[in-house]
Design a protein around this motif. Structure first.
Motif, PDB file in Angstrom:
ATOM      1  N   ALA A  84       0.821  -1.209   0.000  1.00  0.00           N
ATOM      2  CA  ALA A  84       0.000   0.000   0.000  1.00  0.00           C
ATOM      3  C   ALA A  84       0.857   1.262   0.000  1.00  0.00           C
ATOM      4  O   ALA A  84       0.417   2.317  -0.457  1.00  0.00           O
ATOM      5  CB  ALA A  84      -0.928   0.000   1.208  1.00  0.00           C
ATOM      6  N   VAL A  85       2.084   1.159   0.492  1.00  0.00           N
ATOM      7  CA  VAL A  85       2.949   2.327   0.618  1.00  0.00           C
ATOM      8  C   VAL A  85       3.962   2.426  -0.521  1.00  0.00           C
ATOM      9  O   VAL A  85       4.205   3.508  -1.050  1.00  0.00           O
ATOM     10  CB  VAL A  85       3.694   2.284   1.980  1.00  0.00           C
ATOM     11  CG1 VAL A  85       4.678   3.412   2.088  1.00  0.00           C
ATOM     12  CG2 VAL A  85       2.710   2.318   3.117  1.00  0.00           C
ATOM     13  N   LEU A  86       4.542   1.287  -0.911  1.00  0.00           N
ATOM     14  CA  LEU A  86       5.599   1.285  -1.919  1.00  0.00           C
ATOM     15  C   LEU A  86       5.027   1.239  -3.332  1.00  0.00           C
ATOM     16  O   LEU A  86       3.891   0.845  -3.551  1.00  0.00           O
ATOM     17  CB  LEU A  86       6.520   0.081  -1.701  1.00  0.00           C
ATOM     18  CG  LEU A  86       7.251   0.021  -0.365  1.00  0.00           C
ATOM     19  CD1 LEU A  86       8.031  -1.277  -0.266  1.00  0.00           C
ATOM     20  CD2 LEU A  86       8.177   1.202  -0.203  1.00  0.00           C
ATOM     21  N   ARG A  87       5.848   1.624  -4.271  1.00  0.00           N
ATOM     22  CA  ARG A  87       5.462   1.543  -5.682  1.00  0.00           C
ATOM     23  C   ARG A  87       5.467   0.079  -6.120  1.00  0.00           C
ATOM     24  O   ARG A  87       6.173  -0.748  -5.553  1.00  0.00           O
ATOM     25  CB  ARG A  87       6.443   2.330  -6.538  1.00  0.00           C
ATOM     26  CG  ARG A  87       6.352   3.802  -6.315  1.00  0.00           C
ATOM     27  CD  ARG A  87       7.267   4.528  -7.254  1.00  0.00           C
ATOM     28  NE  ARG A  87       7.096   5.956  -7.089  1.00  0.00           N
ATOM     29  CZ  ARG A  87       8.020   6.837  -7.400  1.00  0.00           C
ATOM     30  NH1 ARG A  87       9.178   6.450  -7.887  1.00  0.00           N
ATOM     31  NH2 ARG A  87       7.787   8.109  -7.216  1.00  0.00           N
ATOM     32  N   PRO A  88       4.702  -0.248  -7.154  1.00  0.00           N
ATOM     33  CA  PRO A  88       4.685  -1.632  -7.636  1.00  0.00           C
ATOM     34  C   PRO A  88       6.082  -2.083  -8.088  1.00  0.00           C
ATOM     35  O   PRO A  88       6.793  -1.366  -8.776  1.00  0.00           O
ATOM     36  CB  PRO A  88       3.719  -1.591  -8.827  1.00  0.00           C
ATOM     37  CG  PRO A  88       2.871  -0.386  -8.593  1.00  0.00           C
ATOM     38  CD  PRO A  88       3.725   0.587  -7.853  1.00  0.00           C
ATOM     39  N   ALA A  93      12.265  -5.862  -5.118  1.00  0.00           N
ATOM     40  CA  ALA A  93      13.623  -5.357  -5.315  1.00  0.00           C
ATOM     41  C   ALA A  93      14.413  -5.260  -4.014  1.00  0.00           C
ATOM     42  O   ALA A  93      15.634  -5.244  -4.032  1.00  0.00           O
ATOM     43  CB  ALA A  93      13.583  -3.994  -6.003  1.00  0.00           C
ATOM     44  N   ILE A  94      13.725  -5.217  -2.888  1.00  0.00           N
ATOM     45  CA  ILE A  94      14.406  -5.089  -1.602  1.00  0.00           C
ATOM     46  C   ILE A  94      14.745  -6.490  -1.096  1.00  0.00           C
ATOM     47  O   ILE A  94      13.845  -7.295  -0.863  1.00  0.00           O
ATOM     48  CB  ILE A  94      13.529  -4.343  -0.580  1.00  0.00           C
ATOM     49  CG1 ILE A  94      13.145  -2.975  -1.114  1.00  0.00           C
ATOM     50  CG2 ILE A  94      14.254  -4.216   0.755  1.00  0.00           C
ATOM     51  CD1 ILE A  94      12.112  -2.262  -0.276  1.00  0.00           C
ATOM     52  N   LEU A 100      10.101 -11.486   5.638  1.00  0.00           N
ATOM     53  CA  LEU A 100       9.333 -10.750   6.639  1.00  0.00           C
ATOM     54  C   LEU A 100       7.908 -10.443   6.193  1.00  0.00           C
ATOM     55  O   LEU A 100       7.079 -10.043   7.001  1.00  0.00           O
ATOM     56  CB  LEU A 100      10.031  -9.433   6.978  1.00  0.00           C
ATOM     57  CG  LEU A 100      11.361  -9.536   7.701  1.00  0.00           C
ATOM     58  CD1 LEU A 100      11.983  -8.155   7.826  1.00  0.00           C
ATOM     59  CD2 LEU A 100      11.179 -10.158   9.063  1.00  0.00           C
ATOM     60  N   ALA A 101       7.630 -10.638   4.911  1.00  0.00           N
ATOM     61  CA  ALA A 101       6.337 -10.221   4.366  1.00  0.00           C
ATOM     62  C   ALA A 101       5.177 -11.026   4.932  1.00  0.00           C
ATOM     63  O   ALA A 101       4.046 -10.558   4.929  1.00  0.00           O
ATOM     64  CB  ALA A 101       6.357 -10.321   2.849  1.00  0.00           C
TER      65      ALA A 101
END
Length: 132
Positions: A84-88, A93-94, A100-101
């Motif tokens: 919801a916060v990061l770009r698609p 990429a991280i 942790l997801a």
């Protein structure tokens, strides 16, 4: 009390010359333990309706609160919050985030950690400024 438990154990260097009894260990240790406590305690408070439901009206009569808690008080996967916060595409990429997801937590726990970190970094300097 983190400063008393961790102070002068590893670095043995004063934090600031204004207050000779404050150390880097106490400063960093209190920041870590404040964030841990903020994360844990806010997660515990999310489980109680009287902490997440606003009253319908303000009276002296004690009544049972019942509501559907807001989304920030409900457990959800970290992946959904980050998407919801990061770009698609940024989540993939991280490195290390995929592990942790799958962790479930309330988003208010992240807010509490940020407030705890802010408080632990600002509070020592507020004390220095008020005593000067």
């Amino acid at each position: 009390y983190c400063g008393q438990f961790l102070g002068r154990k590893i670095i043995r260097r004063r934090f600031l010359e204004l207050s000779p009894n404050k150390t880097w260990e106490g400063f960093l240790g209190s920041a870590v333990f404040t964030c841990i406590f903020a994360f844990w305690f806010s997660g515990k408070l999310c489980a109680y309706e009287f902490m997440t439901c606003p009253p319908d009206d303000i009276t002296f009569v004690i009544t049972r609160l019942s509501c559907t808690p807001a989304k920030m008080y409900q457990r959800q996967q970290l992946q959904a919050m980050l998407e919801a916060v990061l770009r698609p595409g940024m989540l993939e990429a991280i490195p290390g985030v995929a592990a942790l997801a799958k962790v479930e937590l309330c988003s208010v726990q992240l807010h509490a950690m940020c407030l705890g970190l802010f408080a632990s970094f600002v509070a020592p300097f507020g004390g220095f400024l008020s005593s000067a």
